[in-house]
Scaffold this motif. Sequence first.
Motif, PDB file in Angstrom:
ATOM      1  N   ASP A 199      31.434  32.041  35.221  1.00  0.00           N
ATOM      2  CA  ASP A 199      31.260  30.980  34.238  1.00  0.00           C
ATOM      3  C   ASP A 199      31.302  31.565  32.821  1.00  0.00           C
ATOM      4  OD1 ASP A 199      30.440  28.139  33.583  1.00  0.00           O
ATOM      5  OD2 ASP A 199      28.838  29.285  32.612  1.00  0.00           O
ATOM      6  N   GLU A 200      32.158  31.000  31.979  1.00  0.00           N
ATOM      7  CA  GLU A 200      32.327  31.531  30.626  1.00  0.00           C
ATOM      8  C   GLU A 200      31.054  31.395  29.804  1.00  0.00           C
ATOM      9  OE1 GLU A 200      35.014  30.574  26.678  1.00  0.00           O
ATOM     10  OE2 GLU A 200      35.906  30.219  28.659  1.00  0.00           O
ATOM     11  N   THR A 201      30.321  30.285  29.979  1.00  0.00           N
ATOM     12  CA  THR A 201      29.079  30.078  29.232  1.00  0.00           C
ATOM     13  C   THR A 201      28.054  31.148  29.583  1.00  0.00           C
ATOM     14  OG1 THR A 201      29.471  27.690  29.206  1.00  0.00           O
ATOM     15  CG2 THR A 201      27.234  28.444  28.717  1.00  0.00           C
ATOM     16  N   ALA A 202      27.942  31.445  30.872  1.00  0.00           N
ATOM     17  CA  ALA A 202      26.999  32.476  31.309  1.00  0.00           C
ATOM     18  C   ALA A 202      27.414  33.843  30.768  1.00  0.00           C
ATOM     19  CB  ALA A 202      26.935  32.511  32.834  1.00  0.00           C
ATOM     20  N   ARG A 209      37.175  34.964  27.168  1.00  0.00           N
ATOM     21  CA  ARG A 209      37.808  33.998  28.072  1.00  0.00           C
ATOM     22  C   ARG A 209      38.638  34.710  29.140  1.00  0.00           C
ATOM     23  NH1 ARG A 209      41.308  31.301  25.088  1.00  0.00           N
ATOM     24  NH2 ARG A 209      40.598  31.640  22.962  1.00  0.00           N
ATOM     25  N   LYS A 210      39.335  35.784  28.737  1.00  0.00           N
ATOM     26  CA  LYS A 210      40.115  36.555  29.709  1.00  0.00           C
ATOM     27  C   LYS A 210      39.210  37.176  30.767  1.00  0.00           C
ATOM     28  CE  LYS A 210      44.310  38.034  27.275  1.00  0.00           C
ATOM     29  NZ  LYS A 210      45.122  39.218  26.891  1.00  0.00           N
ATOM     30  N   THR A 211      38.055  37.677  30.333  1.00  0.00           N
ATOM     31  CA  THR A 211      37.120  38.316  31.264  1.00  0.00           C
ATOM     32  C   THR A 211      36.564  37.305  32.257  1.00  0.00           C
ATOM     33  OG1 THR A 211      36.505  39.897  29.539  1.00  0.00           O
ATOM     34  CG2 THR A 211      35.033  39.724  31.424  1.00  0.00           C
ATOM     35  N   ALA A 212      36.172  36.124  31.754  1.00  0.00           N
ATOM     36  CA  ALA A 212      35.630  35.083  32.632  1.00  0.00           C
ATOM     37  C   ALA A 212      36.669  34.651  33.663  1.00  0.00           C
ATOM     38  CB  ALA A 212      35.183  33.886  31.793  1.00  0.00           C
ATOM     39  N   GLU A 213      37.903  34.506  33.215  1.00  0.00           N
ATOM     40  CA  GLU A 213      38.975  34.094  34.121  1.00  0.00           C
ATOM     41  C   GLU A 213      39.276  35.180  35.152  1.00  0.00           C
ATOM     42  OE1 GLU A 213      43.761  33.037  33.870  1.00  0.00           O
ATOM     43  OE2 GLU A 213      42.526  32.993  32.054  1.00  0.00           O
ATOM     44  N   PHE A 214      39.305  36.437  34.708  1.00  0.00           N
ATOM     45  CA  PHE A 214      39.667  37.533  35.609  1.00  0.00           C
ATOM     46  C   PHE A 214      38.637  37.704  36.719  1.00  0.00           C
ATOM     47  CE2 PHE A 214      39.970  41.945  36.981  1.00  0.00           C
ATOM     48  CZ  PHE A 214      41.343  42.122  37.115  1.00  0.00           C
ATOM     49  N   PHE A 215      37.349  37.624  36.361  1.00  0.00           N
ATOM     50  CA  PHE A 215      36.295  37.844  37.358  1.00  0.00           C
ATOM     51  C   PHE A 215      35.801  36.543  37.988  1.00  0.00           C
ATOM     52  CE2 PHE A 215      35.790  41.719  34.704  1.00  0.00           C
ATOM     53  CZ  PHE A 215      36.008  42.658  35.700  1.00  0.00           C
ATOM     54  N   ASP A 216      36.403  35.420  37.564  1.00  0.00           N
ATOM     55  CA  ASP A 216      36.042  34.114  38.112  1.00  0.00           C
ATOM     56  C   ASP A 216      34.541  33.858  37.967  1.00  0.00           C
ATOM     57  OD1 ASP A 216      36.406  31.653  39.266  1.00  0.00           O
ATOM     58  OD2 ASP A 216      36.246  32.402  41.326  1.00  0.00           O
ATOM     59  N   ARG A 266      29.048  34.436  27.981  1.00  0.00           N
ATOM     60  CA  ARG A 266      28.750  34.500  26.544  1.00  0.00           C
ATOM     61  C   ARG A 266      27.251  34.699  26.307  1.00  0.00           C
ATOM     62  NH1 ARG A 266      33.043  33.229  23.361  1.00  0.00           N
ATOM     63  NH2 ARG A 266      34.805  32.197  24.387  1.00  0.00           N
ATOM     64  N   ALA A 267      26.432  34.068  27.142  1.00  0.00           N
ATOM     65  CA  ALA A 267      24.982  34.244  27.013  1.00  0.00           C
ATOM     66  C   ALA A 267      24.600  35.698  27.274  1.00  0.00           C
ATOM     67  CB  ALA A 267      24.254  33.317  27.982  1.00  0.00           C
ATOM     68  N   ARG A 268      25.236  36.295  28.283  1.00  0.00           N
ATOM     69  CA  ARG A 268      24.956  37.695  28.599  1.00  0.00           C
ATOM     70  C   ARG A 268      25.426  38.605  27.461  1.00  0.00           C
ATOM     71  NH1 ARG A 268      21.892  41.499  29.682  1.00  0.00           N
ATOM     72  NH2 ARG A 268      22.788  43.318  30.736  1.00  0.00           N
ATOM     73  N   LEU A 269      26.542  38.253  26.846  1.00  0.00           N
ATOM     74  CA  LEU A 269      27.068  39.036  25.730  1.00  0.00           C
ATOM     75  C   LEU A 269      26.105  38.989  24.544  1.00  0.00           C
ATOM     76  CD1 LEU A 269      29.515  40.693  24.739  1.00  0.00           C
ATOM     77  CD2 LEU A 269      30.495  38.562  23.882  1.00  0.00           C
ATOM     78  N   ALA A 321      32.965  45.461  31.679  1.00  0.00           N
ATOM     79  CA  ALA A 321      33.949  44.806  30.814  1.00  0.00           C
ATOM     80  C   ALA A 321      33.282  44.269  29.548  1.00  0.00           C
ATOM     81  CB  ALA A 321      34.644  43.675  31.567  1.00  0.00           C
ATOM     82  N   LEU A 322      32.071  43.712  29.691  1.00  0.00           N
ATOM     83  CA  LEU A 322      31.363  43.173  28.525  1.00  0.00           C
ATOM     84  C   LEU A 322      30.993  44.270  27.525  1.00  0.00           C
ATOM     85  CD1 LEU A 322      28.972  40.402  29.908  1.00  0.00           C
ATOM     86  CD2 LEU A 322      31.020  40.134  28.509  1.00  0.00           C
ATOM     87  N   THR A 323      30.775  45.477  28.023  1.00  0.00           N
ATOM     88  CA  THR A 323      30.501  46.593  27.115  1.00  0.00           C
ATOM     89  C   THR A 323      31.684  46.811  26.177  1.00  0.00           C
ATOM     90  OG1 THR A 323      29.083  47.665  28.749  1.00  0.00           O
ATOM     91  CG2 THR A 323      29.951  49.052  26.978  1.00  0.00           C
ATOM     92  N   VAL A 324      32.892  46.670  26.718  1.00  0.00           N
ATOM     93  CA  VAL A 324      34.098  46.790  25.899  1.00  0.00           C
ATOM     94  C   VAL A 324      34.225  45.583  24.973  1.00  0.00           C
ATOM     95  CG1 VAL A 324      36.620  46.925  25.944  1.00  0.00           C
ATOM     96  CG2 VAL A 324      35.270  48.179  27.632  1.00  0.00           C
ATOM     97  N   VAL A 325      33.983  44.388  25.511  1.00  0.00           N
ATOM     98  CA  VAL A 325      34.086  43.161  24.712  1.00  0.00           C
ATOM     99  C   VAL A 325      33.151  43.221  23.509  1.00  0.00           C
ATOM    100  CG1 VAL A 325      33.705  40.664  24.696  1.00  0.00           C
ATOM    101  CG2 VAL A 325      34.783  41.749  26.679  1.00  0.00           C
TER     102      VAL A 325
END
Length: 607
Positions: free
Chosen positions: A431-434, A422-429, A436-439, A404-408
């Motif tokens: 942490d949003e901060t983690a 935010r949608k991705t973090a919520e969908f896969f449950d 974003r760091a990976r992105l 999913a992050l590849t698409v993001v």
Amino acid sequence: MPRISQDSIRRVREANDIVDVVGRYVNLRRAGATFKALCPFHKENTPSFTVSPQRQTFKCFGCGVGGSVVDFTMQMEKLDFVETIERLAERASIPLEYEQGSGGTSERPAASSSTKATLYRVMEWAQKRYAATLEKSSDAQSGRDYLRERGVSQEIIDSWGLGFAPESFDAVLTSGMREFGSAEFLDSVGLTRVNEAGKRYDFFRNRLLFPIRDASGRVVAFGARKMDENDPGGKYINSPATPIYEKSRVLYGIDRLATSQYNRAHAKGGKLVIVVEGYFDVIACHKAGLDCAVAPCGTSITPDQIHTLRRFGDRIVLIMDGDAAGQASMERIAGEVIAQGADVTAVTIPGGLDPDDYLNTHTAEDFLALIANGKDLFRFKLEALSKRYDLTRIGARLEAAEEALTVVSMATNEMLRDIIVRKTAEFFDVDETALRARLRSKARSAKTDQAQPAGQTAISVPPDERLLLLSLLRHPELIPAVAEFLASDDFETPVAAAVYRAVLDCREEIGELRFPDVFDFLDQEKSDARSFLAGLMEGDLSLRNAPKDTEQEAMAAIKSAITQLRHKHVEQSDEYRKRVVADNHEELTSRLALMRSMDKRRGVTKP
């Protein structure tokens, strides 16, 4: 070789309103006195393409292209100048006159010398021949029976120009040779082929044919459905790529998008484009009143086709077949759609039905309700990942999130990227901060391409040269006096010199200076100069936005510009230095003032 007369070129240009012509290719939206759209010549997310109905020009501030209705048609249709004038003349029913070597004129030759024009003529001939076969030939009975079983009326057959190719190896070949004298053109458009033994044969045989038209309505290809289930060929086959047919630019039904009655009736909600999978699906949608439906021709929908469709609509709805291939095609393009920032909705019809089957048993309102309940393409992608990965397993969830992050990461719009993170973090449950760091980590490791879009060129013209040309365009009464003091060779940049020469020629030839006419005096090969001339009408420093000046202020600007130009040349030529001494600015000032007083005595009022 005869040349099209200058008067014919002018009449053709004046008869083709640029808003009408451009509006057949892009989704124009009024913005004050102009119209704006996404540029059809390069990929962009924010409209930078401007059309001026008053000036009859277009200009893109993203890639720099610009010009008149002739330039737009040349670049959009990939035609040369003569082909373009003939095409626009045909559109406006303007008879063309050609200049002979002796200076006389003659009517348009019976046949165009253009190869592309001939190929279009071959395809139009083939469509009419196939249509006549379907209507009258006993060989086409299977095709007529098939259409009747599918509930296709004669009115629809005629409207879409459906046809039939008989079960013959040389029916089109033989008649085509008689019509055109050679098989070369038949081969070029894919109507005939040559086998390994060197024998030429008809490509379409015993098949129902669907003419595929470009955005201008010209037949460029055929889709063909086999009538004999024992035929070893594919259920559907299509024309190959040809000099007039690019699959990435053409979709079945694209010629009808610009005149969609549904979109005209629902203009406040934004223009809609429905993408379905088959020819009969398109026809079924149009029959139901949804005349904004198109289909890719024998291929899955591609990012380039999405980009093309964005010129015609604000919202694109994908309704692919419910089988695995159809669903996979929608998932596959999610990244590119995100990159474009396009508003794309994915819809799956219940029960695995295709649109044609669904509309046979449901109303158009039911169909629109499905669209209203569709998912945005990124949500569709996330749900597709949840079906392919077991999200109860941590490792699988991590893999799905990575995909999913590849698409993001393909999102170029920061606000859009923030929303879908935010949608991705919520969908896969997770942490949003983690996330974003990976992105950010993925972005650092990815290679970025900073190249400009293809075709983008920077046309740099010094301010003094631009200001001089603007002053002459705004005050054409000053042109004769300036022409005595300034030659086109005096300009530092070739594009400004070419525009200056065109301004002088236009004024001398027709006795006045109307902005669109200047294009007729610019060489068609000088695309940079034509784009620069269009740019003089728009942008930060242009006729449209520059503060209005008086004739006195224009005279001062012209004198200043000439001073700048000559100072640049003074070190380069002794002869030029002598000219500077001889042609003093007091003489120029007095000559301009004299012309002004003469005009006043004649009662001429300057704008």
